[in-house]
Design a protein around this motif. Sequence first.
Motif, PDB file in Angstrom:
ATOM      1  N   LEU A   1       0.499  -1.113  -0.117  1.00 54.56           N
ATOM      2  CA  LEU A   1       0.032  -0.848   0.041  1.00 54.56           C
ATOM      3  C   LEU A   1       0.749   1.263  -0.051  1.00 54.56           C
ATOM      4  O   LEU A   1       0.597   2.429  -0.718  1.00 54.56           O
ATOM      5  N   GLN A   2       1.971   0.920   0.776  1.00 54.67           N
ATOM      6  CA  GLN A   2       3.486   2.226   0.685  1.00 54.67           C
ATOM      7  C   GLN A   2       3.118   2.162  -0.682  1.00 54.67           C
ATOM      8  O   GLN A   2       3.546   3.362  -1.243  1.00 54.67           O
ATOM      9  N   PHE A   3       3.911   1.607  -1.420  1.00 44.71           N
ATOM     10  CA  PHE A   3       4.784   1.758  -2.890  1.00 44.71           C
ATOM     11  C   PHE A   3       3.527   2.562  -3.608  1.00 44.71           C
ATOM     12  O   PHE A   3       4.064   3.064  -4.239  1.00 44.71           O
ATOM     13  N   LYS A   4       2.725   1.505  -3.557  1.00 45.64           N
ATOM     14  CA  LYS A   4       0.999   1.868  -4.666  1.00 45.64           C
ATOM     15  C   LYS A   4       0.728   3.405  -4.088  1.00 45.64           C
ATOM     16  O   LYS A   4       0.601   3.851  -4.923  1.00 45.64           O
ATOM     17  N   GLY A   5       0.914   4.091  -2.695  1.00 43.29           N
ATOM     18  CA  GLY A   5       0.360   4.694  -2.842  1.00 43.29           C
ATOM     19  C   GLY A   5       1.285   6.231  -3.802  1.00 43.29           C
ATOM     20  O   GLY A   5       0.676   7.262  -3.882  1.00 43.29           O
ATOM     21  N   TYR A   6       2.547   5.786  -2.881  1.00 43.32           N
ATOM     22  CA  TYR A   6       3.701   7.210  -3.587  1.00 43.32           C
ATOM     23  C   TYR A   6       3.890   6.987  -5.594  1.00 43.32           C
ATOM     24  O   TYR A   6       3.634   8.026  -6.031  1.00 43.32           O
ATOM     25  N   ALA A   7       4.021   5.882  -5.765  1.00 45.28           N
ATOM     26  CA  ALA A   7       2.914   6.323  -7.139  1.00 45.28           C
ATOM     27  C   ALA A   7       1.954   5.927  -7.919  1.00 45.28           C
ATOM     28  O   ALA A   7       2.132   6.946  -8.282  1.00 45.28           O
ATOM     29  N   ALA A   8       0.739   6.216  -6.512  1.00 45.66           N
ATOM     30  CA  ALA A   8      -0.126   6.724  -7.404  1.00 45.66           C
ATOM     31  C   ALA A   8      -0.190   8.667  -7.182  1.00 45.66           C
ATOM     32  O   ALA A   8      -0.441   9.323  -7.988  1.00 45.66           O
ATOM     33  N   ALA A   9       0.812   9.002  -6.563  1.00 52.51           N
ATOM     34  CA  ALA A   9       0.736  10.173  -6.202  1.00 52.51           C
ATOM     35  C   ALA A   9       1.596  10.876  -7.640  1.00 52.51           C
ATOM     36  O   ALA A   9       0.957  11.761  -8.282  1.00 52.51           O
ATOM     37  N   PHE A  10       2.792  10.034  -8.264  1.00 51.50           N
ATOM     38  CA  PHE A  10       3.398  10.303  -9.615  1.00 51.50           C
ATOM     39  C   PHE A  10       2.501  10.691 -10.531  1.00 51.50           C
ATOM     40  O   PHE A  10       3.100  11.216 -11.567  1.00 51.50           O
ATOM     41  N   ARG A  11       1.505   9.747 -10.669  1.00 57.77           N
ATOM     42  CA  ARG A  11       0.837  10.015 -11.620  1.00 57.77           C
ATOM     43  C   ARG A  11      -0.420  10.383 -11.881  1.00 57.77           C
ATOM     44  O   ARG A  11      -1.385  10.528 -12.378  1.00 57.77           O
TER      45      ARG A  11
ATOM     46  N   ASN B   1      10.043  16.018   7.345  1.00 55.46           N
ATOM     47  CA  ASN B   1       8.313  16.919   7.326  1.00 55.46           C
ATOM     48  C   ASN B   1       8.687  14.939   8.060  1.00 55.46           C
ATOM     49  O   ASN B   1       8.829  13.830   7.540  1.00 55.46           O
ATOM     50  N   GLY B   2       6.650  15.147   8.419  1.00 54.19           N
ATOM     51  CA  GLY B   2       6.452  13.245   8.581  1.00 54.19           C
ATOM     52  C   GLY B   2       5.310  12.515   7.975  1.00 54.19           C
ATOM     53  O   GLY B   2       4.004  14.184   7.916  1.00 54.19           O
ATOM     54  N   LEU B   3       5.182  11.291   7.749  1.00 57.64           N
ATOM     55  CA  LEU B   3       3.858  11.235   7.723  1.00 57.64           C
ATOM     56  C   LEU B   3       3.558   9.580   8.198  1.00 57.64           C
ATOM     57  O   LEU B   3       3.881   8.899   8.688  1.00 57.64           O
ATOM     58  N   ALA B   4       3.006  10.167   9.551  1.00 52.49           N
ATOM     59  CA  ALA B   4       2.538   9.055  11.091  1.00 52.49           C
ATOM     60  C   ALA B   4       1.504   7.910   9.991  1.00 52.49           C
ATOM     61  O   ALA B   4       0.303   8.708   9.526  1.00 52.49           O
ATOM     62  N   VAL B   5       1.504   7.061   9.694  1.00 52.29           N
ATOM     63  CA  VAL B   5       0.628   5.881   9.808  1.00 52.29           C
ATOM     64  C   VAL B   5       0.029   5.310  11.423  1.00 52.29           C
ATOM     65  O   VAL B   5       1.059   4.493  12.101  1.00 52.29           O
ATOM     66  N   ILE B   6      -1.116   5.736  11.387  1.00 48.71           N
ATOM     67  CA  ILE B   6      -1.820   5.162  13.092  1.00 48.71           C
ATOM     68  C   ILE B   6      -1.940   3.590  12.715  1.00 48.71           C
ATOM     69  O   ILE B   6      -2.792   3.699  11.499  1.00 48.71           O
ATOM     70  N   ASP B   7      -2.003   3.191  13.731  1.00 40.32           N
ATOM     71  CA  ASP B   7      -3.035   1.836  13.652  1.00 40.32           C
ATOM     72  C   ASP B   7      -3.489   1.842  14.953  1.00 40.32           C
ATOM     73  O   ASP B   7      -2.983   1.472  15.720  1.00 40.32           O
ATOM     74  N   ARG B   8      -5.217   1.674  14.858  1.00 36.97           N
ATOM     75  CA  ARG B   8      -5.547   1.518  15.732  1.00 36.97           C
ATOM     76  C   ARG B   8      -5.999   0.044  16.574  1.00 36.97           C
ATOM     77  O   ARG B   8      -6.412   0.140  17.921  1.00 36.97           O
ATOM     78  N   SER B   9      -5.186  -1.211  15.772  1.00 44.77           N
ATOM     79  CA  SER B   9      -5.466  -2.240  16.589  1.00 44.77           C
ATOM     80  C   SER B   9      -4.674  -2.487  17.435  1.00 44.77           C
ATOM     81  O   SER B   9      -3.540  -1.996  17.398  1.00 44.77           O
ATOM     82  N   PRO B  10      -4.543  -3.057  19.047  1.00 43.29           N
ATOM     83  CA  PRO B  10      -4.077  -2.844  19.839  1.00 43.29           C
ATOM     84  C   PRO B  10      -2.315  -3.565  19.804  1.00 43.29           C
ATOM     85  O   PRO B  10      -2.167  -4.550  18.925  1.00 43.29           O
TER      86      PRO B  10
ATOM     87  N   PHE C   1      -2.914   2.270   6.777  1.00 41.65           N
ATOM     88  CA  PHE C   1      -2.891   1.833   5.820  1.00 41.65           C
ATOM     89  C   PHE C   1      -3.484   2.133   4.676  1.00 41.65           C
ATOM     90  O   PHE C   1      -3.125   2.515   3.115  1.00 41.65           O
ATOM     91  N   GLY C   2      -4.837   2.120   4.693  1.00 43.85           N
ATOM     92  CA  GLY C   2      -5.871   2.160   3.985  1.00 43.85           C
ATOM     93  C   GLY C   2      -5.952   3.612   3.245  1.00 43.85           C
ATOM     94  O   GLY C   2      -6.387   3.578   2.598  1.00 43.85           O
ATOM     95  N   SER C   3      -5.664   4.519   4.136  1.00 44.73           N
ATOM     96  CA  SER C   3      -5.780   6.063   3.792  1.00 44.73           C
ATOM     97  C   SER C   3      -4.436   6.605   3.600  1.00 44.73           C
ATOM     98  O   SER C   3      -4.156   7.670   2.792  1.00 44.73           O
ATOM     99  N   PHE C   4      -3.386   5.072   2.662  1.00 39.57           N
ATOM    100  CA  PHE C   4      -1.709   6.265   2.868  1.00 39.57           C
ATOM    101  C   PHE C   4      -1.961   6.555   1.438  1.00 39.57           C
ATOM    102  O   PHE C   4      -1.145   7.763   1.938  1.00 39.57           O
ATOM    103  N   GLU C   5      -2.581   6.453   0.797  1.00 43.30           N
ATOM    104  CA  GLU C   5      -2.829   7.140  -0.585  1.00 43.30           C
ATOM    105  C   GLU C   5      -3.043   8.604  -0.834  1.00 43.30           C
ATOM    106  O   GLU C   5      -2.729   9.315  -1.088  1.00 43.30           O
ATOM    107  N   SER C   6      -4.190   8.366  -0.039  1.00 41.23           N
ATOM    108  CA  SER C   6      -4.711  10.318  -0.363  1.00 41.23           C
ATOM    109  C   SER C   6      -3.364  11.192   0.860  1.00 41.23           C
ATOM    110  O   SER C   6      -3.427  11.593   0.605  1.00 41.23           O
ATOM    111  N   ALA C   7      -3.011  10.233   1.925  1.00 40.94           N
ATOM    112  CA  ALA C   7      -2.572  11.638   2.665  1.00 40.94           C
ATOM    113  C   ALA C   7      -1.374  11.560   1.474  1.00 40.94           C
ATOM    114  O   ALA C   7      -0.691  12.697   1.613  1.00 40.94           O
ATOM    115  N   VAL C   8      -0.198  10.791   0.966  1.00 39.20           N
ATOM    116  CA  VAL C   8       0.385  11.002   0.508  1.00 39.20           C
ATOM    117  C   VAL C   8       0.686  11.899  -0.792  1.00 39.20           C
ATOM    118  O   VAL C   8       1.267  12.678  -1.237  1.00 39.20           O
ATOM    119  N   LYS C   9      -0.364  11.712  -1.249  1.00 41.90           N
ATOM    120  CA  LYS C   9      -0.850  12.554  -2.336  1.00 41.90           C
ATOM    121  C   LYS C   9      -1.100  13.743  -1.556  1.00 41.90           C
ATOM    122  O   LYS C   9       0.099  14.758  -2.305  1.00 41.90           O
TER     123      LYS C   9
END
Length: 252
Positions: free
Chosen positions: A58-68, A183-192, A224-232
Amino acid sequence: MQIEILGRRTSRRVMLGGMLAAPSLLTGRAARAQEPVDIELVLAVDVSRSVDEVEQELQFKGYAAAFRDPRLIEGIAGGPLGQIAVTLFTWSDWHIQELLVPWTRIDGRAAAHGLADALDAAPRRTWLYTSISGAMDYAAGLFGRGYEGTRKVVDISGDGVSNSGRPVAEARAEALAKGIVMNGLAVIDRSPQPWAAGMPPLDDYYRDEVIGGPGSFLMVAEGFGSFESAVKRKIIREIATAPPPGPLVERA
């Protein structure tokens, strides 16, 4: 005879002057060899063991989608020079960083899509620990290699606090002293997570310990499901020539 001696002395002075001037000429040529860009952007991607295979993809696809994304390409074109330089590496333990995309000039759709294609084809590897300080040190050493940006920015994405290498505060202070913005991009995992017990909330940690420098900010992805939107959103904001004042912490 006197004329001949004077001639020899003059020749030696000319040669000596040329030899002394040569280093400065070489330095000047080396400086001119740096290609000007609007921003030098280093993307640092967490591949520690807390990031599983699905999340890493999901991270890699997010960065790739950002540059497209046409909005990102338009943002680059709108800069004074209309081009930026980007490099991307993955990081984990204090001594483990892997450069996947060397410095690349992005000056339009073709170059941006080429970078995205390179990310699609890049290897996926997972390591163990999380060394944000190691990522900062490695990133700081990447600048000045062929490009000279009006801004130097490091974009660190991750889902955990640093647990390897030297103190983050030391690495950040050294980078900021060099004029580098963190700058930072923090990915929050709400599961314990048992390993996260007693640790500060990740968004607070990134805000207080990771980001820094003029105009620095933190983007928070709720999983990570919202990673693509965040990185864009993050990269579009980073490349803006004169970004309007934005929140210190922005949530995707």
